[in-house]
Design a protein around this motif. Structure first.
Motif, PDB file in Angstrom:
ATOM      1  N   LEU A 288       0.842  -1.313   0.022  1.00  0.00           N
ATOM      2  CA  LEU A 288      -0.084  -0.103   0.021  1.00  0.00           C
ATOM      3  C   LEU A 288       0.806   1.241   0.106  1.00  0.00           C
ATOM      4  N   VAL A 289       1.946   1.309   0.714  1.00  0.00           N
ATOM      5  CA  VAL A 289       2.863   2.337   0.832  1.00  0.00           C
ATOM      6  C   VAL A 289       3.482   2.740  -0.564  1.00  0.00           C
ATOM      7  N   VAL A 290       4.067   1.400  -1.223  1.00  0.00           N
ATOM      8  CA  VAL A 290       4.826   1.507  -2.396  1.00  0.00           C
ATOM      9  C   VAL A 290       3.727   2.185  -3.402  1.00  0.00           C
ATOM     10  N   LYS A 291       2.257   1.696  -3.416  1.00  0.00           N
ATOM     11  CA  LYS A 291       1.374   2.077  -4.275  1.00  0.00           C
ATOM     12  C   LYS A 291       0.974   3.661  -4.238  1.00  0.00           C
ATOM     13  N   SER A 292       0.950   4.190  -2.793  1.00  0.00           N
ATOM     14  CA  SER A 292       0.496   5.275  -2.514  1.00  0.00           C
ATOM     15  C   SER A 292       1.645   6.478  -2.378  1.00  0.00           C
ATOM     16  N   VAL A 293       2.803   5.967  -2.019  1.00  0.00           N
ATOM     17  CA  VAL A 293       4.070   7.008  -1.801  1.00  0.00           C
ATOM     18  C   VAL A 293       4.970   7.145  -2.998  1.00  0.00           C
ATOM     19  N   LYS A 294       5.113   7.928  -3.605  1.00  0.00           N
ATOM     20  CA  LYS A 294       6.394   8.259  -4.824  1.00  0.00           C
ATOM     21  C   LYS A 294       7.503   9.012  -4.275  1.00  0.00           C
ATOM     22  N   CYS A 295       7.344   9.586  -3.260  1.00  0.00           N
ATOM     23  CA  CYS A 295       8.286  10.481  -2.766  1.00  0.00           C
ATOM     24  C   CYS A 295       9.556   9.968  -2.078  1.00  0.00           C
ATOM     25  N   ALA A 296      10.599   9.636  -2.691  1.00  0.00           N
ATOM     26  CA  ALA A 296      11.887   9.123  -2.525  1.00  0.00           C
ATOM     27  C   ALA A 296      12.275   9.289  -0.797  1.00  0.00           C
ATOM     28  N   THR A 297      12.509  10.509  -0.459  1.00  0.00           N
ATOM     29  CA  THR A 297      12.762  10.577   0.980  1.00  0.00           C
ATOM     30  C   THR A 297      12.154  10.312   1.948  1.00  0.00           C
ATOM     31  N   VAL A 298      10.559   9.990   1.790  1.00  0.00           N
ATOM     32  CA  VAL A 298       9.651   9.474   2.817  1.00  0.00           C
ATOM     33  C   VAL A 298       9.987   7.917   2.542  1.00  0.00           C
ATOM     34  N   LEU A 299      10.146   7.166   1.462  1.00  0.00           N
ATOM     35  CA  LEU A 299      10.237   5.923   1.221  1.00  0.00           C
ATOM     36  C   LEU A 299      11.328   5.219   2.046  1.00  0.00           C
ATOM     37  N   SER A 300      12.605   6.322   1.782  1.00  0.00           N
ATOM     38  CA  SER A 300      14.006   5.970   2.288  1.00  0.00           C
ATOM     39  C   SER A 300      13.732   6.067   4.150  1.00  0.00           C
ATOM     40  N   ASP A 301      12.982   6.983   4.512  1.00  0.00           N
ATOM     41  CA  ASP A 301      12.805   7.153   5.907  1.00  0.00           C
ATOM     42  C   ASP A 301      11.970   5.690   6.516  1.00  0.00           C
ATOM     43  N   ILE A 302      11.156   5.472   5.759  1.00  0.00           N
ATOM     44  CA  ILE A 302      10.356   4.230   6.261  1.00  0.00           C
ATOM     45  C   ILE A 302      11.249   2.984   6.126  1.00  0.00           C
ATOM     46  N   LEU A 303      12.009   2.930   5.092  1.00  0.00           N
ATOM     47  CA  LEU A 303      13.012   1.765   4.946  1.00  0.00           C
ATOM     48  C   LEU A 303      13.898   1.710   6.041  1.00  0.00           C
ATOM     49  N   ARG A 304      14.344   2.689   6.481  1.00  0.00           N
ATOM     50  CA  ARG A 304      15.289   2.653   7.650  1.00  0.00           C
ATOM     51  C   ARG A 304      14.815   2.218   8.775  1.00  0.00           C
ATOM     52  N   ARG A 305      13.697   2.852   9.066  1.00  0.00           N
ATOM     53  CA  ARG A 305      12.842   2.397  10.237  1.00  0.00           C
ATOM     54  C   ARG A 305      12.465   0.911  10.481  1.00  0.00           C
ATOM     55  N   CYS A 306      12.434   0.437   9.231  1.00  0.00           N
ATOM     56  CA  CYS A 306      12.043  -0.951   9.275  1.00  0.00           C
ATOM     57  C   CYS A 306      12.943  -1.785   9.618  1.00  0.00           C
ATOM     58  N   THR A 307      14.263  -1.316   9.233  1.00  0.00           N
ATOM     59  CA  THR A 307      15.688  -2.308   9.286  1.00  0.00           C
ATOM     60  C   THR A 307      16.073  -2.039  10.714  1.00  0.00           C
ATOM     61  N   LEU A 308      15.534  -1.127  11.625  1.00  0.00           N
ATOM     62  CA  LEU A 308      16.452  -0.983  12.955  1.00  0.00           C
ATOM     63  C   LEU A 308      15.822  -1.862  13.809  1.00  0.00           C
ATOM     64  N   THR A 309      14.593  -2.335  13.952  1.00  0.00           N
ATOM     65  CA  THR A 309      14.101  -3.231  15.129  1.00  0.00           C
ATOM     66  C   THR A 309      13.451  -4.495  14.259  1.00  0.00           C
ATOM     67  N   THR A 310      13.442  -5.601  15.128  1.00  0.00           N
ATOM     68  CA  THR A 310      12.609  -6.590  14.839  1.00  0.00           C
ATOM     69  C   THR A 310      10.923  -6.306  14.771  1.00  0.00           C
ATOM     70  N   PRO A 311      10.402  -6.796  13.759  1.00  0.00           N
ATOM     71  CA  PRO A 311       9.039  -6.410  13.713  1.00  0.00           C
ATOM     72  C   PRO A 311       8.172  -7.362  15.085  1.00  0.00           C
ATOM     73  N   GLY A 312       7.199  -6.584  15.588  1.00  0.00           N
ATOM     74  CA  GLY A 312       6.569  -7.335  16.452  1.00  0.00           C
ATOM     75  C   GLY A 312       7.098  -7.453  17.794  1.00  0.00           C
TER      76      GLY A 312
END
Length: 314
Positions: free
Chosen positions: A191-215
């Motif tokens: 949903l994010v990939v489809k809705s967001v085309k802004c590179a800086t926002v996507l890279s921010d999300i990507l970094r946050r997802c790689t910092l900690t384990t989900p759940g």
């Protein structure tokens, strides 16, 4: 009130409050009467925002010296009014209805269902994100997540909207999904990939997802994963990484179409951020070098800018 119901009048808000005050002075039956016939006197927004809210307030209960049975009857009328208003005008009344129905399980469930039904057609992403955050505040994370995903469907952030007010909501929705677990994150990333085309926002999300384990934020959900950080080579982060790199490439070409010398240094910084994201991929450093070589070839007419690119990136 009836005469001005369908015509705008600057004194209406004041008069709605005055009428509710009068009804309170007259007594519980007068309040019940204006709530039963609210649609002939008030707009849905007035009925939930002023009438029902005032009726449910502690000051009204104290003023009327109501016993428990009378209190419950009056509260029941106010909740019924709130649900009717939410049905009629979900955009403006759904959140008020949820708030007014908090203490009654069935009414609260009904209000939530009204929001879900209206989400597909009648509500904006801003309204849905607001209600989603309210649900998280009320300790309903899965409902917050559901509403956040519905909000994302309505959202569209283009490549140059890096200061859009919805960015904080998108980051919050991703953080919420990440805290719930890998499955929730995997469902929200497309949903994010489809809705967001802004590179800086996507890279921010990507970094946050790689910092900690989900759940891992919630002990309740921690048993659903192995405690490992998610790999960028596998779904769902691979899809997000590819989309982020693609967004940097597209944005770079878009910026270079109409760039003036005063934006050169800002553009070089942007390429620096792009390089950081490229390097997160397995062969990202090679990809980035090819990307820079490509730019130098296509835009060789912009000599001053390409000289700056060469100085910084080789």
């Amino acid at each position: 009130m009836r005469i001005t119901l369908s015509t705008l009048n600057w004194r209406r808000r004041e008069m709605v409050r005055w009428l509710v005050t009068c009804a309170t002075e007259v007594g519980v039956y007068a309040l019940d009467s204006i709530m039963q016939g609210w649609f002939t006197l008030f707009t849905p927004t007035e009925a939930t925002g002023i009438v029902a809210t005032t009726v449910m307030s502690n000051s009204t209960i104290v003023r009327l010296h109501l016993d428990c049975h009378q209190q419950e009857n009056l509260a029941s009328s106010a909740r019924t009014l709130a649900l009717q208003c939410a049905m009629k005008d979900p955009q403006n009344c759904a959140l008020s209805a949820l708030t007014l129905c908090e203490k009654d399980h069935i009414a609260f469930e009904t209000a939530y269902q009204i929001v879900l039904d209206a989400a597909a057609t009648g509500m904006s992403y801003t309204q849905l994100f607001t209600i989603a955050r309210y649900m998280e505040h009320r300790s309903y994370p899965m409902r917050a997540y559901k509403l956040a995903t519905l909000a994302m469907v309505h959202l569209n952030l283009s490549y140059n909207q890096d200061t859009h007010p919805a960015i904080n909501d998108v980051l919050w929705a991703c953080a919420l999904s990440h805290s719930l677990g890998k499955n929730e994150l995997a469902a929200v990333i497309p949903l994010v990939v489809k809705s967001v085309k802004c590179a800086t926002v996507l890279s921010d999300i990507l970094r946050r997802c790689t910092l900690t384990t989900p759940g891992m934020v919630s002990a309740l959900h921690s048993r659903r994963n192995s405690g490992k950080l998610m790999s960028l080579d596998k779904a769902p982060l691979r899809q997000l990484l590819d989309a982020t790199i693609g967004a940097y490439i597209n944005t770079t070409h878009s910026r270079l179409t109409h760039i003036s010398p005063r934006h050169y240094s800002e553009f070089i910084e942007f390429l620096g951020k792009a390089r950081e994201t490229f390097r997160m991929a397995r062969v990202g450093h090679i990809q980035f070098t090819q990307f820079i070589d490509n730019l130098k070839q296509i835009y060789k007419g912009k000599k001053k800018l390409m000289m700056l690119v060469r100085e910084r990136f080789g």
